[in-house]
Write an enzyme that holds these catalytic residues in place. Sequence first.
Site, PDB file in Angstrom:
ATOM      1  N   TYR A  55      -8.290 -14.150  -1.795  1.00 47.32           N
ATOM      2  CA  TYR A  55      -7.423 -13.813  -3.000  1.00 47.32           C
ATOM      3  C   TYR A  55      -6.474 -14.862  -3.323  1.00 47.32           C
ATOM      4  O   TYR A  55      -5.381 -15.169  -2.535  1.00 47.32           O
ATOM      5  CB  TYR A  55      -7.078 -12.460  -2.905  1.00 47.32           C
TER       6      TYR A  55
HETATM    7  P1  NAP Z   1      -8.846  -1.428  -8.881  1.00 46.77           P
HETATM    8  O1  NAP Z   1      -7.525  -0.901  -7.666  1.00 46.77           O
HETATM    9  O2  NAP Z   1      -9.813  -0.170  -8.995  1.00 46.77           O
HETATM   10  O3  NAP Z   1      -8.013  -1.623 -10.044  1.00 46.77           O
HETATM   11  C1  NAP Z   1      -6.735  -2.324 -10.228  1.00 46.77           C
HETATM   12  C2  NAP Z   1      -6.433  -2.485 -11.793  1.00 46.77           C
HETATM   13  O4  NAP Z   1      -5.967  -1.135 -12.284  1.00 46.77           O
HETATM   14  C3  NAP Z   1      -5.130  -3.131 -12.271  1.00 46.77           C
HETATM   15  O5  NAP Z   1      -5.340  -3.713 -13.369  1.00 46.77           O
HETATM   16  C4  NAP Z   1      -4.075  -2.280 -12.246  1.00 46.77           C
HETATM   17  O6  NAP Z   1      -3.159  -2.665 -12.970  1.00 46.77           O
HETATM   18  C5  NAP Z   1      -4.841  -1.024 -12.794  1.00 46.77           C
HETATM   19  N1  NAP Z   1      -4.204   0.176 -12.034  1.00 46.77           N
HETATM   20  C6  NAP Z   1      -3.849   0.718 -10.813  1.00 46.77           C
HETATM   21  N2  NAP Z   1      -3.093   1.880 -10.792  1.00 46.77           N
HETATM   22  C7  NAP Z   1      -3.001   2.345 -12.133  1.00 46.77           C
HETATM   23  C8  NAP Z   1      -2.971   3.461 -12.570  1.00 46.77           C
HETATM   24  N3  NAP Z   1      -2.288   4.396 -11.887  1.00 46.77           N
HETATM   25  N4  NAP Z   1      -2.987   3.596 -14.103  1.00 46.77           N
HETATM   26  C9  NAP Z   1      -3.260   2.897 -14.797  1.00 46.77           C
HETATM   27  N5  NAP Z   1      -4.024   1.330 -14.180  1.00 46.77           N
HETATM   28  C10 NAP Z   1      -3.743   1.317 -12.842  1.00 46.77           C
HETATM   29  O7  NAP Z   1      -9.345  -2.501  -8.524  1.00 46.77           O
HETATM   30  P2  NAP Z   1      -9.550  -3.892  -7.677  1.00 46.77           P
HETATM   31  O8  NAP Z   1      -8.143  -4.515  -7.528  1.00 46.77           O
HETATM   32  O9  NAP Z   1     -10.732  -4.439  -7.921  1.00 46.77           O
HETATM   33  O10 NAP Z   1      -9.533  -2.901  -6.171  1.00 46.77           O
HETATM   34  C11 NAP Z   1      -8.469  -2.502  -5.157  1.00 46.77           C
HETATM   35  C12 NAP Z   1      -8.484  -3.653  -4.064  1.00 46.77           C
HETATM   36  O11 NAP Z   1      -9.715  -3.483  -3.284  1.00 46.77           O
HETATM   37  C13 NAP Z   1      -8.251  -5.004  -4.315  1.00 46.77           C
HETATM   38  O12 NAP Z   1      -7.007  -5.313  -5.072  1.00 46.77           O
HETATM   39  C14 NAP Z   1      -8.770  -5.591  -3.177  1.00 46.77           C
HETATM   40  O13 NAP Z   1      -7.738  -5.563  -2.258  1.00 46.77           O
HETATM   41  C15 NAP Z   1      -9.963  -4.672  -2.692  1.00 46.77           C
HETATM   42  N6  NAP Z   1     -11.189  -5.394  -3.240  1.00 46.77           N
HETATM   43  C16 NAP Z   1     -12.172  -5.729  -2.193  1.00 46.77           C
HETATM   44  C17 NAP Z   1     -13.326  -6.184  -2.530  1.00 46.77           C
HETATM   45  C18 NAP Z   1     -14.315  -6.600  -1.354  1.00 46.77           C
HETATM   46  O14 NAP Z   1     -15.348  -7.287  -1.731  1.00 46.77           O
HETATM   47  N7  NAP Z   1     -14.108  -6.374  -0.421  1.00 46.77           N
HETATM   48  C19 NAP Z   1     -13.603  -6.370  -3.840  1.00 46.77           C
HETATM   49  C20 NAP Z   1     -12.709  -5.882  -4.943  1.00 46.77           C
HETATM   50  C21 NAP Z   1     -11.602  -5.387  -4.377  1.00 46.77           C
HETATM   51  P3  NAP Z   1      -1.707  -3.318 -12.562  1.00 46.77           P
HETATM   52  O15 NAP Z   1      -1.762  -4.310 -11.548  1.00 46.77           O
HETATM   53  O16 NAP Z   1      -1.171  -3.772 -13.783  1.00 46.77           O
HETATM   54  O17 NAP Z   1      -0.691  -2.337 -11.993  1.00 46.77           O
END
Ligand code: NAP
Length: 274
Positions: A55
């Site tokens: 990241y």
């Molecule tokens: P996510 O958590 O499903 O979504 C993040 C997005 O949603 C951001 O744009 C955030 O906006 C927004 N958001 C968060 N809370 C919200 C709410 N209450 N209302 C409206 N919008 C909201 O997606 P992700 O970041 O892909 O997944 C979460 C974590 O999982 C990652 O950050 C990472 O640590 C991990 N991950 C791991 C892998 C893997 O291969 N192991 C792959 C993907 C992700 P803002 O940031 O602007 O607040």
Amino acid sequence: MTMRFLELQGGDKFPVLGLGTWMMGERTRDAAGEVKALKLGLDLGMSLIDTAEMYGEGGAETVVREAIAGRRDEVFLVSKVLPQNASRKKTAEACDASLKRLGTDRLDLYLLHWRGSIPLAETLEAFAALQRAGKIRHWGVSNFDTSEMQQLGAAPAANQVLYNLTRRGIEWDVLPWCAEHRVCVMAYSPIEQGRILRNRTLARLARERGCSAAQLALAWVLSRDGVVAIPKAARLEHVRDNRAALDIVLSGEERAALDAAFPPPGAAHPLEML
Ligand code: NAP
């Protein structure tokens, strides 16, 4: 509601709601806000932080370092090694580099980010050596399907996989396998990176309950046994919104409506990943 915990093998406790960090640490001008969001999450009891060497090419770990400064013992810290670094020698080097960026002497959980071409036995040997050296407490995997889990030959503490209402494929095989072998499932992208918020049924059900669509989607993930959710939020109102999702108990009618709009799998599917 107070934080709920899952028990890992060996008795360690794992908060069911944590903080993701993908897309953090990419732009210097955003770093202060990201640190603030992570600190707020910790203040609200979301004491699991998920990061990775990938990241922001280490930038996210540097953001995390600032957020956990002076409070390392409160945090369950998770990072990941890239598959191309998962050899015996390079895993040790990657872990040292992560520890340095994070400003700590240990990770609570170290994951292989996804399956690559380096033999799993080599990565597992490296994880065991890191455990003996006290640099990692638990090891695990990410984006592993059941056949890859079986190839490990040992049960990891966790498997981090894509899981949300629109990505229910793991319910067919990965979730039951992990439950049987007491492997914690970490649901990544639990609100489908925001795309799920456009769904009309989700929006209607959320309106009827008086919560946000993100909270409802998150509450659904949190209602699954053995599953931990790690939403990423850089905006403070999103962090607060997500924490409050823990208070939502879905009714039978809501569950049925969500099942109708987002049907569970009826057959095995290849594991989806982002
Ligand atoms: P996510 O958590 O499903 O979504 C993040 C997005 O949603 C951001 O744009 C955030 O906006 C927004 N958001 C968060 N809370 C919200 C709410 N209450 N209302 C409206 N919008 C909201 O997606 P992700 O970041 O892909 O997944 C979460 C974590 O999982 C990652 O950050 C990472 O640590 C991990 N991950 C791991 C892998 C893997 O291969 N192991 C792959 C993907 C992700 P803002 O940031 O602007 O607040």
